[in-house]
Each structure stands twice: as structure tokens, then as C-alpha cells.
Design a protein around this motif. Sequence first.
Motif, PDB file in Angstrom:
ATOM      1  N   GLU A  29      -4.758  -3.245  -7.423  1.00 25.36           N
ATOM      2  CA  GLU A  29      -4.141  -3.064  -6.107  1.00 25.36           C
ATOM      3  C   GLU A  29      -2.813  -3.814  -6.039  1.00 25.36           C
ATOM      4  O   GLU A  29      -1.843  -3.338  -5.449  1.00 25.36           O
TER       5      GLU A  29
ATOM      6  N   MET B 281      -3.173   5.630  -5.256  1.00 26.45           N
ATOM      7  CA  MET B 281      -4.205   4.952  -4.463  1.00 26.45           C
ATOM      8  C   MET B 281      -5.595   5.249  -5.013  1.00 26.45           C
ATOM      9  O   MET B 281      -6.432   4.347  -5.110  1.00 26.45           O
TER      10      MET B 281
ATOM     11  N   SER C 125      -0.816   9.114  -3.013  1.00 22.75           N
ATOM     12  CA  SER C 125      -2.256   9.309  -2.861  1.00 22.75           C
ATOM     13  C   SER C 125      -2.977   9.231  -4.217  1.00 22.75           C
ATOM     14  O   SER C 125      -4.056   8.637  -4.327  1.00 22.75           O
TER      15      SER C 125
ATOM     16  N   GLY D  52       0.784  -1.234   0.000  1.00 21.82           N
ATOM     17  CA  GLY D  52       0.000   0.000   0.000  1.00 21.82           C
ATOM     18  C   GLY D  52       0.816   1.283   0.000  1.00 21.82           C
ATOM     19  O   GLY D  52       0.255   2.372  -0.091  1.00 21.82           O
TER      20      GLY D  52
END
Lengths: 358, 358
Positions: free
Chosen positions: B252, B242, B239, B175
Motif C-alpha cells: 500500500e 488498488m 483501480s 490512495g
Amino acid sequence: MAAEQTSKTIEAYPMKGGDGVHSYANNSSYQREVIGSAKRLITEAIAEKLDVDNFVSSYTYRIADLGCSVGPNTFFAVQNIIEALQFKHQRQGLHSQLPEFQVFFNDHMLNDFNTLFSSLPPNREYYAAGVPGSFYSRLFPNASLHFVFCSYSIHWLSKVPKPVVDKSSPAWNKGRIHYPNSNDEVVKAYQAQHTEDMECFLHARAKEVVCGGLVALIILGRPNGMLHSQSLTIGVLESCLMDMARKGIISEEKLDSFNLPLYCMSPQELEAAVDRNGYFSVERIITELGTVPETQSQKISSNFRAAFEGVIMAHFGYEILDELFDSFGKKFEVEFMTKPMSGSSTIFFALLKRKATS
Amino acid sequence: MAAEQTSKTIEAYPMKGGDGVHSYANNSSYQREVIGSAKRLITEAIAEKLDVDNFVSSYTYRIADLGCSVGPNTFFAVQNIIEALQFKHQRQGLHSQLPEFQVFFNDHMLNDFNTLFSSLPPNREYYAAGVPGSFYSRLFPNASLHFVFCSYSIHWLSKVPKPVVDKSSPAWNKGRIHYPNSNDEVVKAYQAQHTEDMECFLHARAKEVVCGGLVALIILGRPNGMLHSQSLTIGVLESCLMDMARKGIISEEKLDSFNLPLYCMSPQELEAAVDRNGYFSVERIITELGTVPETQSQKISSNFRAAFEGVIMAHFGYEILDELFDSFGKKFEVEFMTKPMSGSSTIFFALLKRKATS
């Protein structure tokens, strides 16, 4: 120095870049054969003529390939030079330290160095560098090269001789694109340009090559005593351009102002240039290296396009290329079948050695 | 040697080539300011720290710019080095022979050397060569360089540390795309990669630089004693990526396997690496060279794209670039207005000198 390096009078028409269907990388098998023929001569030159004891204090040999284009031929030639140097190094008993090699790949600033670098052999035994610029100017520091190689490049003049495109000159080469079938004034203008270029070439190399270092040249030239004669390829190109002018695709004026910056020297002309320069001895000239082995019309046609597309595009623009080379291919095939190839152009090998006097 | 030069583990993401709107050539004004700040330091380094008497027997200075990209910054930096060398040469009374300069422009094999060569300054006072390859490997022969310059490049690691993209590793950086806000294991993996890379860098330079020669580094790093902290740009990039993953534009999994190969070292980390290597002395470290002067959001945004497009494209493909950098620009503008810039990254200057012991 700056002025020497960046002379604006030098015209650059590099071989076709990239790795596409018309690229030099994929259309230079003939030039490779020539390098193959010279392999033994290079090996002998290094074994017999190179004074390694004088300059191996640091055990780094610096090699330059002038007019290297985009490969793969240059890698083949360089590998051969390095193997010969390694062999000599061993034979001289210089085992204590392994020699290192730095290879300078030179061609015009517009050469496709990106393609050249991407195709460098992955397991090469040398440090590679690219050097952009004309070999008719200085490219390297004083006394920094041990072996200079220049194959199938020095028949490209630095530029088209001015008088042949000057309407007011007796050397104006109206309706023709090269000198062999033209009048004496045209031939003289090309000769004068060649003389000037060889002076620049040898002057620059005399500074750059260490005393005892070698310059090996593979030259597309003509035999001693032979008059200049048109090659079949250039004759066909001229004829195709004339057709296009007749059809109005290109203007007659544009055609008149187009000449190829090519000159086929004889071994005697080379020797005279070396004498005038004074810094080199001619160690060897091999005139039997080969005649132009034009065996397959399709192959010649592709090789010709890869080599000449740049100079034609610079003058006539991109648009005419496909039509021109299409008609070139067809016409060449017919001519190739019916006419015996003219045998007046030859490839010769020359080995020069930098004299000890500085 | 061959293995050192062509290590397959080195990943190459050159700056954006060409001279287009997103090119590094047109989006590197900030890096140029940094070079400007270091100008005086370089001049002093050459005046005070370079042992020219030892190695000017041939009066040729060899200079390398490692990670030079496509210009124009590299030409600016090189000109400064040459002027300082000329000045020193004169001051030492070495007037008898004018020195010559050979400059090696180095960057990854995929760097746009064609653009670099086309934009070489026409009146340059040096012989130029391009050297393709990673500076974490050997690029030059033994003892062949007098001055090495490396600006704003060494924060790029040779590759993403393996553990951070390994699902089974405690250092898996799920992530996230960088280490500053991640757990200790991730930070350690980045540190280990940095340690290994610095070892390779210094090992190669120790061989290549002559005794008494200098290595000048301009480093995007962090102050001593400061923890790693995320830069605003990288935070915004993370960001935006994401957001794209949430929208399903990228998977992902693809995002999880993406990490930036960047590491901001501290002066102490550099000194430790130099100590471990043993062949250089640290002559000078200037930590006040500058903080990242992020003054105009639009400019930062463009600079960021020119520098990061390559690494992002290699992982996510060409298709996402415009959308990503569009949203990056917008989001960055907002963040830039509302958040004070974090001041933890710094630019420092380090001067290393090759010791006389070989």
C-alpha cells in the motif's frame, strides 16, 4: 542529398556497443593514449590556425567527432577541443558574449548511441547531438561545422573492394583476409577503394566545413615510402580463421569471401587526396605521433576484439566469436612473445584547413 | 549551461523502445492521427507566419521535434514540416539555392535512439541528428532553431510534484495516482509544477528559437473553463493497482507513493504562461483539433501500455507489468462498454512565434 546520405554500398561495422566486458567503451584505452598524444597538436591547431573572427558572429562553435564510437574517448577529445576554443576566444578579447558549443557525435547508424548518450559527461559545457551515418557521405548542412575531428577511424574503408572477393578477378584474394601479403592486384584494389573513399570524405567535408574551419585527423597509417606490411594482430586473426576452416567450423568459401575493409594510408597519399579535392590546405602533418604501442598482449587482444567483433560477426555469424577470440588470445600471446612487433604501421596527425574559395 | 542541461530533478520515463509487440513504435497509431489532424495547421503556419526572409541567408532550416519518441510518427510530422518549408521557399521565389534541412530528434536520454536511428526514412531530404535530454532544459545553442514541433508530449510534467508524495503535506495524495478526483491541495500542487515546467520550457525555447521562428504545439489538455476530470484509462489503471495492493502483490505504501507526472493544461493556461514569459506571441490556438478518439478498447489498451509502461516500471519494477496490463486490458474492456467516455480531455493546437525583441 538523400542519395548521398544513404548510399547502400556503405558497409557498417560499428565498434562493440554497451558497457560489457567485450565492449569498446571498456576496451579502447590504447585509442585514448593516441588522443592524449594529439592533445597538444589540437590545442595548437585551434590557437594558430582557426580563423575565429570570420565566423563567430553568433558565438556558437559547431564541432563534429566523426567515427566517435561509444565513448569515453570521444568525450575526452571533445573536452580538449572546447577548452582550446574557449582559450582562443578569450585571448582574442571576445569577452562580450560567452561562446556556446554544439557537438555532433557521429558514427554508423548501427553504433550504440543509447550507450553513448547515457555516458555523456553530466557537467559538459556543450549541447550534444548524435548523428548516425557513414562519414564517407554527407552528414551535415552546408558550411555548418567549425572543427571536425576524426581519430583512428579513417583506416576503415567504406566497404571491402569488390574485386578482392570476386573469383573471376585477378585481384581475388583467396585464402587471405587483407592485402599486405597479397599480390599487386589485391593491393591495387584496396588502393582504388581508398582513393574513392577519400574523395567522398573530402568532398563531403568541403561542403560541410565553413571557410577557415579545421579538420584534424588522427590516422592509423604507414610511413612514406614504406610498403604495406601485415600487422601481428591481423596475421594472427587470419591464422585462427584458417585453423577454423581446416577444422570445418567455417567453410573455406566463407573464409575466401572474407576481407577486412581496412587501409593504412601514408601521409603522401593523404596529401595527394587533398590536392585532388582542392578545397583544403594541409596545414600540418606530424608523423611522429606514435607507433602502435603494443605493450600488453592481453590488452591488445581485448582492444582488437572490441574493434573487430562487428565486422567478423557480420560475415561469419555470432556463433564463432567466443571460440575465435579465445584461440586468437592464446595464439597472439605466443606470437607476441616470440616475434618482434613489426614497426611499419604508424599513427600520424594531419590538420586540414578549409580554403576561403567556395 | 551545464546545470540547465542536466538538472537531476527531471525524471525521465521514455515511451517503450524497440520494435516489439508492446513498443511505442507499434502502438502509437492514435498519436499519429493527431499529427494528421494538425497537418494542415502546420502547413498554414509555415506559409503565413514564418519570416523566412530574415533567416535564410545560409538556406539551412533547423527543425526540432521535442519528445519525438522512436517513430514512426516523428518522421511523418517532420516530412510535413519540410514539404511546407520547401513550398514556401519556392513561393517566395528563393530558387537560386535549394534549401537544406537539419532535423533534431529530441527525447529523454533513456529514449531508444538506436531504434529511432535504424528506422530513419532512407530517402529523407534532411540531415538527421538525435538530441538526448529533457525539453524542460536547454538543448540547443542560442538562436539556432527555425521551427520547433512538440506533439503529445508536453502533458508529461518534468516530475511528480513533491507535495503529493509527502505524507506530512496537506497535498498528500494517498490512495490515488493522479489529481482529478483528489482534493484542491493536490490539484494546486500539480498546477504549481505545471507552471514551473512551462516557465522552463518557454525560457529555453526563447533562447533557442531565432526571432521570427515558430513553435507548434499539439497538446493533450482540457477545454477552457472545464474542471479537471479523470480519464477512463487512468481511472482503470488506478483501480487495477488498488486490486494488486489489496492482494498484497504491491504494498500500500508503494501505491501511495506513486503518482503520474501528467497535467492537462487549458488554452488559457498556455496563454498565461506565454504572457509571463514574454518572448513569444500566440499566433493561433485551435481547440477543435479533436477529442481523444477512443474507438477500440484493444487499441487504447496497447497504446496506453506503450506510453505508461516506463513510468510504472520505474516505480513498481518489471515484475508486475504483465499481470497489471493483463487486468488493465480486461477491466478496460468492461468499463469501455458500459460507461460513456468522459469528454473533458481535448487536444488543441497552439502556434507561438518568437518575437523580434531579444
